[in-house]
Scaffold this active site. Sequence first.
Site, PDB file in Angstrom:
ATOM      1  N   ARG A   3       0.810  -1.216   0.000  1.00  0.00           N
ATOM      2  CA  ARG A   3       0.000   0.000   0.000  1.00  0.00           C
ATOM      3  C   ARG A   3       0.843   1.266   0.000  1.00  0.00           C
ATOM      4  NH1 ARG A   3      -4.762  -0.009   4.324  1.00  0.00           N
ATOM      5  NH2 ARG A   3      -5.079   1.944   3.199  1.00  0.00           N
ATOM      6  N   ASP A  10      -3.932  -0.356  -3.183  1.00  0.00           N
ATOM      7  CA  ASP A  10      -4.808  -0.559  -2.036  1.00  0.00           C
ATOM      8  C   ASP A  10      -5.539  -1.865  -2.301  1.00  0.00           C
ATOM      9  OD1 ASP A  10      -6.748  -0.658  -0.113  1.00  0.00           O
ATOM     10  OD2 ASP A  10      -7.534   1.357  -0.466  1.00  0.00           O
ATOM     11  N   LYS A  32      -0.714 -19.883   4.284  1.00  0.00           N
ATOM     12  CA  LYS A  32      -1.537 -20.274   5.418  1.00  0.00           C
ATOM     13  C   LYS A  32      -1.564 -19.149   6.466  1.00  0.00           C
ATOM     14  CE  LYS A  32       1.851 -22.471   8.427  1.00  0.00           C
ATOM     15  NZ  LYS A  32       1.583 -21.673   9.625  1.00  0.00           N
ATOM     16  N   HIS A  38       5.358 -24.765   3.933  1.00  0.00           N
ATOM     17  CA  HIS A  38       6.804 -24.767   3.668  1.00  0.00           C
ATOM     18  C   HIS A  38       7.485 -26.059   4.131  1.00  0.00           C
ATOM     19  CE1 HIS A  38       6.995 -23.327   7.870  1.00  0.00           C
ATOM     20  NE2 HIS A  38       8.223 -23.804   7.884  1.00  0.00           N
ATOM     21  N   LYS A  78      11.013 -28.907   2.481  1.00  0.00           N
ATOM     22  CA  LYS A  78      12.255 -29.262   3.167  1.00  0.00           C
ATOM     23  C   LYS A  78      12.872 -30.507   2.528  1.00  0.00           C
ATOM     24  CE  LYS A  78      11.108 -27.285   7.680  1.00  0.00           C
ATOM     25  NZ  LYS A  78      12.311 -26.429   7.802  1.00  0.00           N
ATOM     26  N   GLU A 130       9.856 -26.030  19.501  1.00  0.00           N
ATOM     27  CA  GLU A 130      10.311 -24.648  19.384  1.00  0.00           C
ATOM     28  C   GLU A 130      10.758 -24.165  20.756  1.00  0.00           C
ATOM     29  OE1 GLU A 130       7.790 -22.235  16.344  1.00  0.00           O
ATOM     30  OE2 GLU A 130       6.390 -23.463  17.501  1.00  0.00           O
ATOM     31  N   ASP A 133      -2.161 -23.968  14.468  1.00  0.00           N
ATOM     32  CA  ASP A 133      -0.950 -23.373  13.900  1.00  0.00           C
ATOM     33  C   ASP A 133       0.026 -24.420  13.376  1.00  0.00           C
ATOM     34  OD1 ASP A 133       0.608 -21.014  13.333  1.00  0.00           O
ATOM     35  OD2 ASP A 133       1.921 -21.563  14.979  1.00  0.00           O
ATOM     36  N   HIS A 149       1.324 -28.633   9.261  1.00  0.00           N
ATOM     37  CA  HIS A 149       2.671 -29.205   9.180  1.00  0.00           C
ATOM     38  C   HIS A 149       2.728 -30.678   9.580  1.00  0.00           C
ATOM     39  CE1 HIS A 149       3.832 -25.217   8.371  1.00  0.00           C
ATOM     40  NE2 HIS A 149       4.012 -24.790   9.599  1.00  0.00           N
ATOM     41  N   LYS A 181      15.075 -25.984  19.599  1.00  0.00           N
ATOM     42  CA  LYS A 181      14.320 -25.894  18.353  1.00  0.00           C
ATOM     43  C   LYS A 181      14.733 -27.052  17.460  1.00  0.00           C
ATOM     44  CE  LYS A 181      13.795 -23.009  14.183  1.00  0.00           C
ATOM     45  NZ  LYS A 181      12.332 -22.995  14.106  1.00  0.00           N
TER      46      LYS A 181
END
Length: 496
Positions: A50, A92, A146, A176, A180, A214, A233, A238, A343
Amino acid sequence: MVLENSFEPCDFVLFGTKGDLARRKLLPSLYQLEKADLMHAETKVIGVARQDISIEEYVTLVKENIENFTKEDLCPETWDRFKEKLDYVCVDMKNADSYKVFKEHVDAKRTMVCYFATPPSIFGDICRGLKAAKIIDKSMRVVLEKPLGHDLESSKVINDQVAEFFEERQIYRIDHYLGKETVLNLVALRFANSIFATNWDHNCIDHVQISVAESVGIEGRWGYFDDAGQMRDMVQNHLLQILTLIAMEPPATLDATNIRNEKLKVLKALRPIDASNVRQNTVRGQYVEGFIKGKEVPGYLDEPDANQQSTTETFIALKVEIDNWRWAGVPFYLRTGKRLPNKTSEVNIFFKRQPHNLFKDSFTQLPPNKLTIRLQPDEGVEVTVMNKVPGLTSSGAMNLQKSKLNLSFSDTFKDERIADAYEKLLLEVMLGNQSLFVRRDEVEAAWTWVDGILAAWNSSNESPEPYQAGTWGPVSSIALLAREDRAWYESKIGKK
């Protein structure tokens, strides 16, 4: 599954080009494709946002992003080529009239690829704007980032908005994790090696563990995460996608339709988890204050902007069963959480123990063989087997020990750079290959299963169990496996 090069030029239009995803992942990935000579010389990268900035300002911003989020130093020759591909359009995104400016920036001779790196709530607005600009045609491809909704019904609304303008063959729903290298290698391991292909079922495999851990907390995204939670999430996309690649039947070919058909069959075969069995098969937790690598960190409810009454889960452990011939009686244990010690993401496939032990003097119970697929960090594959310890013994007994056959990608392919998942997926979009993207019926099958768990949690009115930051989640997650004489295995993600 991955072709050699992109021989067709395209206009790669990046909606939300100033957002976090574009800055950290998408623009650096496009630069890496240029560096690897995998983008056509006439391809254009058109940023859309924008803000009314000049093309010179946009080029400077892109350069800063690549320098900040790429590990190696900027290659001057690559940058000189890449910056010539860059263009910028001020739009916009909720105003259809403002899309008319695209006519001056895109070329009808090139395939147009639109990446929606924006909130899904404006996907429909973007589609209507492209339609108003009269630039939609049968060759256009759209990439949907997503999350696609927060339940089945909301995902249908989003998909319907896009489907009004684009056919399913034009839509690329991105996850994603499917880009991998080690996830892709699952297909090669399973179907290119008879040692695994012929032993990949309930006759040989005892159980499967999928862990995505994580160490970070919410990182300033409290509002988004509290609405989503770890189930929406992480699990809904995943972890279930990894599960489908492990469990699917061999596809007839490696084309997109056959692969996605087999993944869908797995999702539809997942045994429902509802009010009748949710306590036996699920654990959810919420972290409280603790220590990560010696540093004190706040609890979930102590994070900035936190709602003190929140019952959103930051940790989940699930026992998942697949009701088909191949996997009958083989549990899949899924675990994911925030503020865990490290992680890491890995899959552990435990094979059944030998039925008779000839080596009781060395091992009273022979441990099972195990296949470990490390997704991060230190991507690679590891097989745990039993070996004889070299040397002589006064008793004449044969001493054994566990040994690891280790295929570390960084060690084995020392001269090869491991591509980021987004690099792989962006290339596949430009090539028009949908194999690594999620079809609509997959999304809806996953939501159908997940919605059953969420409804059971809501009806129970039970709060998530607290667990200290820096630990591996609630004690109940240990009990989930222990009651069947199993335990979570932690190699890269901790000590046994």
